[in-house]
Design an enzyme around this catalytic site. Sequence first.
Site, PDB file in Angstrom:
ATOM      1  N   ASP A 146      50.705  29.459  32.492  1.00  0.00           N
ATOM      2  CA  ASP A 146      49.511  29.263  33.397  1.00  0.00           C
ATOM      3  C   ASP A 146      50.264  28.554  34.721  1.00  0.00           C
ATOM      4  OD1 ASP A 146      46.248  28.067  33.807  1.00  0.00           O
ATOM      5  OD2 ASP A 146      47.233  29.730  34.857  1.00  0.00           O
ATOM      6  N   LYS A 174      53.471  32.029  38.940  1.00  0.00           N
ATOM      7  CA  LYS A 174      53.214  33.277  38.812  1.00  0.00           C
ATOM      8  C   LYS A 174      54.752  33.954  38.678  1.00  0.00           C
ATOM      9  CE  LYS A 174      49.393  31.681  38.312  1.00  0.00           C
ATOM     10  NZ  LYS A 174      49.254  30.946  36.961  1.00  0.00           N
ATOM     11  N   ASP A 212      48.026  34.035  31.609  1.00  0.00           N
ATOM     12  CA  ASP A 212      46.807  33.886  32.587  1.00  0.00           C
ATOM     13  C   ASP A 212      47.127  34.526  33.790  1.00  0.00           C
ATOM     14  OD1 ASP A 212      44.875  31.469  34.353  1.00  0.00           O
ATOM     15  OD2 ASP A 212      44.398  33.237  33.472  1.00  0.00           O
ATOM     16  N   ASN A 213      46.246  35.141  34.638  1.00  0.00           N
ATOM     17  CA  ASN A 213      46.411  35.468  35.750  1.00  0.00           C
ATOM     18  C   ASN A 213      47.453  36.763  36.204  1.00  0.00           C
ATOM     19  OD1 ASN A 213      46.568  32.104  36.385  1.00  0.00           O
ATOM     20  ND2 ASN A 213      44.968  33.163  37.186  1.00  0.00           N
ATOM     21  N   GLU A 250      38.746  32.985  37.621  1.00  0.00           N
ATOM     22  CA  GLU A 250      37.736  31.708  37.181  1.00  0.00           C
ATOM     23  C   GLU A 250      36.868  31.600  38.391  1.00  0.00           C
ATOM     24  OE1 GLU A 250      41.126  31.624  36.859  1.00  0.00           O
ATOM     25  OE2 GLU A 250      41.958  30.251  38.091  1.00  0.00           O
TER      26      GLU A 250
HETATM   27  O1  LIG Z   1      48.943  29.097  40.678  1.00  0.00           O
HETATM   28  C1  LIG Z   1      48.168  28.801  39.827  1.00  0.00           C
HETATM   29  N1  LIG Z   1      48.744  28.096  38.767  1.00  0.00           N
HETATM   30  C2  LIG Z   1      50.015  27.237  38.464  1.00  0.00           C
HETATM   31  C3  LIG Z   1      49.317  25.860  38.775  1.00  0.00           C
HETATM   32  C4  LIG Z   1      50.450  25.049  38.128  1.00  0.00           C
HETATM   33  N2  LIG Z   1      50.411  23.793  37.428  1.00  0.00           N
HETATM   34  N3  LIG Z   1      51.815  23.541  37.156  1.00  0.00           N
HETATM   35  C5  LIG Z   1      52.713  24.431  37.633  1.00  0.00           C
HETATM   36  C6  LIG Z   1      54.053  24.497  37.305  1.00  0.00           C
HETATM   37  C7  LIG Z   1      54.495  23.880  36.076  1.00  0.00           C
HETATM   38  C8  LIG Z   1      55.659  23.776  35.615  1.00  0.00           C
HETATM   39  C9  LIG Z   1      56.779  24.401  36.668  1.00  0.00           C
HETATM   40  N4  LIG Z   1      57.909  24.962  36.441  1.00  0.00           N
HETATM   41  C10 LIG Z   1      58.265  25.565  37.450  1.00  0.00           C
HETATM   42  N5  LIG Z   1      57.389  25.737  38.352  1.00  0.00           N
HETATM   43  C11 LIG Z   1      56.410  25.211  37.875  1.00  0.00           C
HETATM   44  C12 LIG Z   1      54.814  25.106  38.043  1.00  0.00           C
HETATM   45  N6  LIG Z   1      51.946  25.418  38.263  1.00  0.00           N
HETATM   46  C13 LIG Z   1      47.056  29.541  39.853  1.00  0.00           C
HETATM   47  C14 LIG Z   1      46.339  30.070  40.954  1.00  0.00           C
HETATM   48  C15 LIG Z   1      45.343  30.928  40.963  1.00  0.00           C
HETATM   49  C16 LIG Z   1      44.771  31.201  42.320  1.00  0.00           C
HETATM   50  C17 LIG Z   1      44.000  32.495  42.299  1.00  0.00           C
HETATM   51  C18 LIG Z   1      43.486  33.120  43.431  1.00  0.00           C
HETATM   52  C19 LIG Z   1      43.587  32.294  44.556  1.00  0.00           C
HETATM   53  F1  LIG Z   1      43.211  32.884  45.536  1.00  0.00           F
HETATM   54  C20 LIG Z   1      44.423  31.173  44.698  1.00  0.00           C
HETATM   55  C21 LIG Z   1      44.972  30.607  43.287  1.00  0.00           C
HETATM   56  C22 LIG Z   1      44.405  31.024  39.845  1.00  0.00           C
HETATM   57  C23 LIG Z   1      45.051  30.543  38.668  1.00  0.00           C
HETATM   58  O2  LIG Z   1      44.389  30.725  37.477  1.00  0.00           O
HETATM   59  C24 LIG Z   1      46.175  29.685  38.463  1.00  0.00           C
HETATM   60  O3  LIG Z   1      46.718  29.353  37.355  1.00  0.00           O
HETATM   61 MG   LIG Z   2      45.435  30.220  35.698  1.00  0.00          MG
END
Ligand SMILES: O=C(NCCc1nnc(-c2ccc3[nH]cnc3c2)[nH]1)c1cc(-c2ccc(F)cc2)cc(O)c1O
Ligand SMILES: [Mg+2]
Length: 214
Positions: free
Chosen positions: A141, A144, A169-170, A199
């Site tokens: 999650d 992406k 997810d997503n 969500e």
């Molecule tokens: O970007 C997302 N989630 C990512 C958060 C994260 N929290 N931690 C990290 C991490 C962790 C270790 C990592 N190592 C390398 N990159 C890393 C990134 N990434 C995300 C975005 C949306 C979304 C949908 C529609 C929209 F209009 C805008 C947004 C919906 C979702 O359900 C998501 O999960």
């Molecule tokens: Mg997500």
Amino acid sequence: TRSTRPQRMLKAVQKNAIRGNPESVISAIDYFCKHSEWAMNVGDEKGCILDSVVTEVDPSTVLELGTYCGYSTVRIARLLSPGTKFITVEFNPASAEVARKIIAYAGLQDKVTLVEGASGDLIPQIKKLYGITTFDFIFLDHWKDRYLPDIKLFEEYGLLGKGSVLLADNVICPGTPEYLEYVRNSPRYESRYYPSHLEYTKVEDGLEKSLFLG
Ligand SMILES: O=C(NCCc1nnc(-c2ccc3[nH]cnc3c2)[nH]1)c1cc(-c2ccc(F)cc2)cc(O)c1O
Ligand SMILES: [Mg+2]
């Protein structure tokens, strides 16, 4: 200075949830996201699918990439048997700090190891750092565009065993087309799509469950 959305989410948990009660923490976050501010938690609809997969797998080792504020961390941790090893990875220090507080408010801090850093740096070290050989369940999650490179790292470092389950997810929104193409066409995985919605919205999204065949 102005507070961040994760900080406002934490305040809503502290105000509306009961300390030590994971269900009330989950409900408080969902209420906040439906009535105050949208946030990128997996949410209640996809969260129920996540719950059913975790319950079915009943894993001894769990990895979550993308802790964010800890919503799915709490959903997963509340279902785990005692003694399960659960590692969650968050890239953003501010999110990680909020997540620690939300996980602790739910009373689940002893079940979860929250690691701050990049998945690409951590995955190669997981065996050495945490004494884990393979993961029974992995929840993807995070960013992406990291899903595909990271599943390849899992294979390269032998972190998947026959029967390991990956849940992503997503896969529709924001979308992970290269990852989907890979797991759906690889003979090493059996994949199934769970249709749902982004969500707290009516936008189409879903979860992809992939069983590693060994
Ligand atoms: O970007 C997302 N989630 C990512 C958060 C994260 N929290 N931690 C990290 C991490 C962790 C270790 C990592 N190592 C390398 N990159 C890393 C990134 N990434 C995300 C975005 C949306 C979304 C949908 C529609 C929209 F209009 C805008 C947004 C919906 C979702 O359900 C998501 O999960
Ligand atoms: Mg997500």
